[in-house]
Design an enzyme around this catalytic site. Structure first.
Site, PDB file in Angstrom:
ATOM      1  N   LYS A  23     129.677  14.117  43.266  1.00 49.95           N
ATOM      2  CA  LYS A  23     128.591  15.172  43.735  1.00 49.95           C
ATOM      3  C   LYS A  23     128.139  15.980  42.960  1.00 49.95           C
ATOM      4  O   LYS A  23     126.665  15.913  42.923  1.00 49.95           O
ATOM      5  CB  LYS A  23     129.640  15.932  44.660  1.00 49.95           C
ATOM      6  CG  LYS A  23     129.041  17.647  45.471  1.00 49.95           C
ATOM      7  CD  LYS A  23     129.892  17.825  46.462  1.00 49.95           C
ATOM      8  CE  LYS A  23     130.414  17.296  47.320  1.00 49.95           C
ATOM      9  NZ  LYS A  23     131.510  18.197  48.209  1.00 49.95           N
ATOM     10  N   ARG A  93     133.403  23.207  45.301  1.00 54.88           N
ATOM     11  CA  ARG A  93     134.076  22.435  45.621  1.00 54.88           C
ATOM     12  C   ARG A  93     134.471  21.320  45.208  1.00 54.88           C
ATOM     13  O   ARG A  93     134.193  20.755  44.251  1.00 54.88           O
ATOM     14  CB  ARG A  93     132.415  22.142  46.828  1.00 54.88           C
ATOM     15  CG  ARG A  93     131.500  21.962  47.673  1.00 54.88           C
ATOM     16  CD  ARG A  93     130.406  21.209  47.873  1.00 54.88           C
ATOM     17  NE  ARG A  93     129.678  22.772  49.449  1.00 54.88           N
ATOM     18  CZ  ARG A  93     128.580  23.359  49.022  1.00 54.88           C
ATOM     19  NH1 ARG A  93     128.460  23.537  47.993  1.00 54.88           N
ATOM     20  NH2 ARG A  93     128.626  23.558  50.722  1.00 54.88           N
ATOM     21  N   GLY A 102     135.751  15.664  53.758  1.00 53.76           N
ATOM     22  CA  GLY A 102     136.067  15.939  54.806  1.00 53.76           C
ATOM     23  C   GLY A 102     137.835  15.994  54.005  1.00 53.76           C
ATOM     24  O   GLY A 102     138.647  16.753  54.212  1.00 53.76           O
ATOM     25  N   MET A 104     138.763  16.786  51.234  1.00 53.90           N
ATOM     26  CA  MET A 104     138.964  17.469  49.927  1.00 53.90           C
ATOM     27  C   MET A 104     138.399  19.069  50.598  1.00 53.90           C
ATOM     28  O   MET A 104     137.911  19.424  51.207  1.00 53.90           O
ATOM     29  CB  MET A 104     138.718  17.534  48.749  1.00 53.90           C
ATOM     30  CG  MET A 104     138.879  16.379  48.608  1.00 53.90           C
ATOM     31  SD  MET A 104     140.232  15.461  47.811  1.00 53.90           S
ATOM     32  CE  MET A 104     140.858  16.128  46.194  1.00 53.90           C
ATOM     33  N   ARG A 337     124.033  11.911  48.820  1.00 50.94           N
ATOM     34  CA  ARG A 337     125.227  10.455  48.248  1.00 50.94           C
ATOM     35  C   ARG A 337     124.350  10.075  49.219  1.00 50.94           C
ATOM     36  O   ARG A 337     123.467  10.073  50.313  1.00 50.94           O
ATOM     37  CB  ARG A 337     125.953  11.643  48.580  1.00 50.94           C
ATOM     38  CG  ARG A 337     126.663  11.509  50.049  1.00 50.94           C
ATOM     39  CD  ARG A 337     128.273  12.234  50.505  1.00 50.94           C
ATOM     40  NE  ARG A 337     128.127  12.925  52.123  1.00 50.94           N
ATOM     41  CZ  ARG A 337     130.050  13.446  51.727  1.00 50.94           C
ATOM     42  NH1 ARG A 337     130.544  13.782  51.405  1.00 50.94           N
ATOM     43  NH2 ARG A 337     129.249  13.734  52.911  1.00 50.94           N
ATOM     44  N   HIS A 455     133.025  16.647  61.314  1.00 49.50           N
ATOM     45  CA  HIS A 455     134.202  15.824  60.616  1.00 49.50           C
ATOM     46  C   HIS A 455     134.204  14.151  61.956  1.00 49.50           C
ATOM     47  O   HIS A 455     134.976  13.041  60.979  1.00 49.50           O
ATOM     48  CB  HIS A 455     135.491  16.227  60.853  1.00 49.50           C
ATOM     49  CG  HIS A 455     136.561  15.774  59.887  1.00 49.50           C
ATOM     50  ND1 HIS A 455     137.724  15.438  60.681  1.00 49.50           N
ATOM     51  CD2 HIS A 455     136.748  16.062  58.295  1.00 49.50           C
ATOM     52  CE1 HIS A 455     138.062  14.548  60.001  1.00 49.50           C
ATOM     53  NE2 HIS A 455     138.125  14.815  58.508  1.00 49.50           N
ATOM     54  N   THR A 767     151.316 -15.883  50.330  1.00 51.30           N
ATOM     55  CA  THR A 767     151.692 -14.425  49.531  1.00 51.30           C
ATOM     56  C   THR A 767     151.712 -13.642  50.820  1.00 51.30           C
ATOM     57  O   THR A 767     152.780 -12.786  50.137  1.00 51.30           O
ATOM     58  CB  THR A 767     149.801 -14.418  49.704  1.00 51.30           C
ATOM     59  OG1 THR A 767     149.352 -13.925  50.643  1.00 51.30           O
ATOM     60  CG2 THR A 767     148.969 -14.697  48.445  1.00 51.30           C
ATOM     61  N   TYR A 851     139.591 -21.502  48.241  1.00 56.47           N
ATOM     62  CA  TYR A 851     138.681 -21.108  49.720  1.00 56.47           C
ATOM     63  C   TYR A 851     139.730 -19.344  49.580  1.00 56.47           C
ATOM     64  O   TYR A 851     140.841 -19.351  49.066  1.00 56.47           O
ATOM     65  CB  TYR A 851     139.480 -22.128  50.482  1.00 56.47           C
ATOM     66  CG  TYR A 851     140.546 -21.974  50.993  1.00 56.47           C
ATOM     67  CD1 TYR A 851     141.509 -21.932  52.082  1.00 56.47           C
ATOM     68  CD2 TYR A 851     141.114 -23.853  50.444  1.00 56.47           C
ATOM     69  CE1 TYR A 851     142.553 -22.566  52.104  1.00 56.47           C
ATOM     70  CE2 TYR A 851     142.293 -24.194  50.052  1.00 56.47           C
ATOM     71  CZ  TYR A 851     143.486 -23.821  50.989  1.00 56.47           C
ATOM     72  OH  TYR A 851     144.280 -24.252  51.689  1.00 56.47           O
TER      73      TYR A 851
END
Length: 883
Positions: A23, A93, A102, A104, A337, A455, A767, A851
């Site tokens: 921001k 902000r 939404g 923070m 943004r 939101h 893994t 791969y």
């Protein structure tokens, strides 16, 4: 010279994103470009990190810089903080370097107190506006900074409206709002035990601290974990001169996108409200008007805004999400943004920007988050069922897709229901950041209030979750947990409904779905990804159905076929159990002979679907007890079925019991004890390959020996495999190439990979088990305590979902290097769950694996992640969120 922690907007630019946050960097960039931006300053992400290092206090040197930049900003705007005649008001902000919509907390109208509000009323000649701004500030400051719940203030507003006999906030007059301010302050004192702070500088410092604190609030931590954002980045704080959209009918506020965030169409798209503040649009408290209406209400402002929007998109070379305010007919840009968008829109925008000559194909593949593709690969409603389905309500199509599930009214209940295996639809009046975990587990989200930029809409689009917002047709009773549809029918918690996020329709039943189709922009985009990437993508598949889905999604082979999954089929589990209870090798071979034609048929079907692509088949891996029942009742029934005594079967079950089966008699250890199992499986694989090759295919089967930790183990089992395979090939009188390799899943195998490679022609990194054994965690039990590890900041992510590059990754890298040293042409892949995780795919590319292999629906995600890894490598950068 002391370190600089605070920057005026005029001192920064877009390249300073890591320091100023997204921001702050964009406000600085818009200032640099000469756009109408209310001025202010940014407290950097480094100040946030230091705040935590210093024990959650703002250092004196940082405080001095804040005061210095505040004084400079006051000069620029010509107003003074706390001045009763001409008060300077600011918004505070947060702004991290990665967008966290939404997540923070924001505070508007900071600087107001009992004196300044009178000055503001006189200055603007608008007493109602001044007191409306003050009551908003008291409510926000109390909620965000002092943790007095917002709902307590909302209740006071509702009581006041009832007293005055009005429905809307805007119908309350100046005297009503003055009284509301007094009630708000009384509530604050009752809750906190002291008066609402009147010193604007104290308000500012507390607000900055609150933003820093909010970086570590539970919802921010959850969002970071879901989006691979490291906790040590911190957030910046932007302090910006207030401009007011609630000064009358020549003022307003809105949010707009340069392209449609749902479809990607090239059109100015958004919403605004006249005589309102920004929170009214985003919170979904009032239903806004489409941006096109602004053309009729304020044509000059609309033209200016449209021109700025075009310039911003061309400057950033991406679709922009912009916030703006009109104060007394003058336009101000509050933020821009790169806009959150649906997967469909992301693909269209990426393809269109290339076709418009704005970006290259390489830049285009970075514009789409691989995880977003998930939403395109999932089902839509079956058209016939949809035709006959009854629409019980219609809202805004906020995030596309089809979702069916049981209704739940709170995030907590949604999480519990999902844990119990239910498909969930989260139904809320409106969502707030506290609902993030419930939203994450939901198949779909339905809200009664809010617009396309509420939101719920923004977060659902980012997650790729189906969402219908602002559905005024339904009336929700959250306390008693039911909603009423437009015809008066009630739907209770646990009832099924379906949502169509592409049309906004809500259906009062569970609807069947059909699989997604990969066409159009998706196909074009994925073709670009395939041209760019060097890492191959295979799939983990045990059935022809899974294999064909994976081929449709672009898989280039099977990296893991788990043969044990085939053993659980109804027609073959009796033969498997017969083999397990056999007392002699002869009895075991007799049972295995029954399994041989079934296994051969399995492999033939897989080879045919894969049509010549490589297929890696893992020999039997799990401990044998998994194929037997454990309850006496089930043991008795099976003993009867098998024609043996209960005692005999019970004794077998008991003898197979292990205290830690994951580290027990499984994998290659089974083949060491019972080589005849490896013989049967090898024969089935080789015979299947010979049979399909006679039909014109050219299959080179890859036989994988699991759980090896010692080269002599591998050699023993490999010798059995080779002897059997060569004998079968000789019997058939044909030539057939085949490979024998191993899974690297025991840490010792990674440490001695140079020795293992003397026998193995390929390595596949398992893994899942490698992470389990490296951490010493049981994969099946870790979720019981991992939540504590996240909350206490020991872990930032689930090591079974995202590869731990520092530990497990080090073993992978070491084994790859050692293996190649011994056998330069060794083939290297990964077949754990990590094969479909974008950050893990990038790691695999960087360490030079050939791969990755993942579940069928994650194949496109891995293809795109592999292309992004290649682009990042070419640019010498690491993708946001990786380091």
């Amino acid at each position: 010279m002391s370190k600089k922690y605070v920057y005026l907007f005029s001192e920064g630019d877009a390249s300073m994103r890591n320091l100023l946050g997204g921001k702050g960097a964009n406000l600085a960039e818009m200032t640099r470009l000469g756009f109408p931006v209310p001025q202010g300053f940014t407290v950097t992400t480094e100040a946030c990190t230091r705040y935590y290092e210093d024990g959650q206090v703002i250092g004196d040197d940082i405080m001095a810089q804040i005061e210095e930049k505040l004084a400079e900003t006051e000069k620029i705007v010509g107003k003074k903080f706390g001045d009763p005649k001409n008060p300077f008001l600011v918004s505070v902000r947060s702004g991290a370097r990665a967008s966290m919509p939404g997540m923070m907390d924001t505070i508007l109208n900071l600087g107001l107190n009992d004196e300044a509000v009178k000055g503001l009323a006189e200055l603007t000649n608008n007493e109602r506006f001044a007191y409306d701004s003050y009551r908003r500030f008291i409510q926000m400051f109390s909620d965000v900074v002092m943790e007095v719940p917002k709902s307590k203030f909302e209740k006071l507003i509702d009581i006041m409206k009832e007293e005055k006999g009005v429905k809307l906030d805007t119908e309350l007059n100046a005297d009503d709002l003055k009284e509301l301010v007094n009630r708000f302050k009384a509530l604050f004192k009752e809750e906190k035990g002291f008066d609402f702070p009147q010193d604007p500088k104290q308000q500012l410092v507390e607000a900055i601290k609150a933003v820093f604190r909010s970086w570590n609030n539970p919802r921010a931590i959850v969002y970071r974990r879901m989006n691979d954002i490291p906790s040590d980045w911190g957030t910046a704080v932007n302090v910006q001169a207030m401009v007011f959209g609630n000064m009358g009918n020549d003022s307003g506020t809105g949010v707009a996108f340069t392209r449609n965030p749902s479809t990607g169409e090239k059109e100015l798209y958004g919403e605004f409200l006249m005589n309102a503040q920004g929170e009214d649009v985003v919170a979904g408290i009032r239903t806004p008007e489409p941006i096109s209406r602004l053309k009729e209400i304020m044509p000059e402002v609309y033209e200016q805004f449209a021109e700025i929007a075009t310039k911003l998109e061309q400057h950033y070379k991406d679709m922009q999400d912009m916030e703006f305010t009109i104060e007394k007919g003058k336009l101000y840009m509050l933020q821009t943004r790169n806009g959150k968008r649906t997967a469909t829109a992301a693909l269209k925008i990426a393809v269109d920007l290339v076709n418009e000559g704005m970006i290259t194909k390489e830049e285009a593949v970075l514009k789409v988050d691989p995880k977003q593709l998930d939403s395109l690969l999932h089902p839509t409603f079956e058209p016939k069922a949809l035709k006959n389905a009854k629409v019980i309500g219609k809202g805004l199509p906020a995030s596309p897709g089809a979702a069916t599930g049981k209704v739940y009214f709170t995030a907590e209940e949604a999480v519990e229901a999902a844990k119990a295996g239910n498909k969930v639809i989260l139904v809320r009046l409106e969502t707030s950041p506290e609902d993030i975990e419930g939203m994450a587990v939901a198949q779909g989200i339905l809200t009664a209030r809010g617009g396309m930029t509420s939101h719920a809409a923004v977060v659902a689009r980012g997650m790729g979750t189906c969402c219908v917002a602002g559905c005024g047709d339904i009336k929700i009773n959250e306390e008693e947990k039911y909603f009423v549809d437009k015809d008066g029918n009630k739907y209770y918690e646990g009832d099924y409904i379906s949502l169509d996020g592409s049309t906004g329709n809500v259906y009062g039943e569970a609807l069947p779905t059909i699989d997604a189709q990969v066409t159009g922009n998706f196909a074009t985009f994925m073709q670009w990804a395939d041209e760019i990437r060097t890492l191959k993508v295979r799939t983990n598949a045990d059935t022809p159905r899974d294999a064909s889905v994976a081929v449709k999604f672009g898989a280039e082979g099977i990296g893991l076929c788990r043969t044990e999954h085939m053993f659980f089929d109804e027609d073959r589990i009796p033969a498997v159990r017969e083999m397990i209870v056999a007392k002699t090798e002869e009895q075991r071979r007799k049972a295995l002979d029954k399994l041989l034609p079934m296994q051969r048929g399995d492999f033939e079907a897989l080879f045919k679907v894969m049509a010549g692509f490589p297929v890696t088949i893992r020999l039997l891996d799990p401990p044998l007890h998994e194929f037997l029942p454990h309850d006496d009742e089930d043991i008795a029934a099976l003993a009867k079925e098998m024609g043996i005594t209960f005692e005999e079967l019970k004794e077998t079950v008991k003898s197979l019991h292990e205290f830690n089966p994951m580290l027990g008699h499984r994998g290659c250890r089974l083949a060491v004890t019972y080589p005849e199992i490896a013989e049967m499986q090898t024969r089935a694989i080789i015979e299947a390959a010979i049979n399909v090759n006679k039909e014109g295919l050219n299959v080179v089967p890859e036989i994988m020996i699991p759980l090896v930790g010692e080269v002599k183990e591998l050699k023993y089992v490999k010798d059995v495999v080779v002897k059997t395979a060569d004998a079968v090939i000789k019997e058939a009188g044909v030539e057939l190439e085949y490979k024998v390799g191993t899974m690297i899943e025991v840490p010792r195998a990674a440490l001695t990979a140079d020795e293992i490679a003397t026998e193995a022609e390929f390595f596949s990194f398992g893994t899942n088990d490698l992470a389990q054994m490296t951490f010493g965690f049981s994969r099946d039990d870790a979720d019981k305590f991992l939540e504590d590890y996240y909350n206490k900041k020991i872990f930032e992510f689930d090591p079974f979902a995202r590869l731990d590059q520092n530990g497990v990754g080090k073993l992978v890298k070491m084994a790859a290097e050692l293996g190649r040293k011994t056998r330069p042409d060794i083939k290297l892949g990964i077949c754990g769950e990590h094969g479909g995780d974008p950050s893990s795919v990038e790691f695999c590319h960087n360490v030079g694996l050939d791969y990755v292999s993942c579940s069928p629906y994650r194949v496109p995600i891995a293809r795109l992640a592999a292309a992004q890894a290649r682009v990042n490598q070419m640019r010498g950068t690491v993708d946001l969120g990786q380091k």
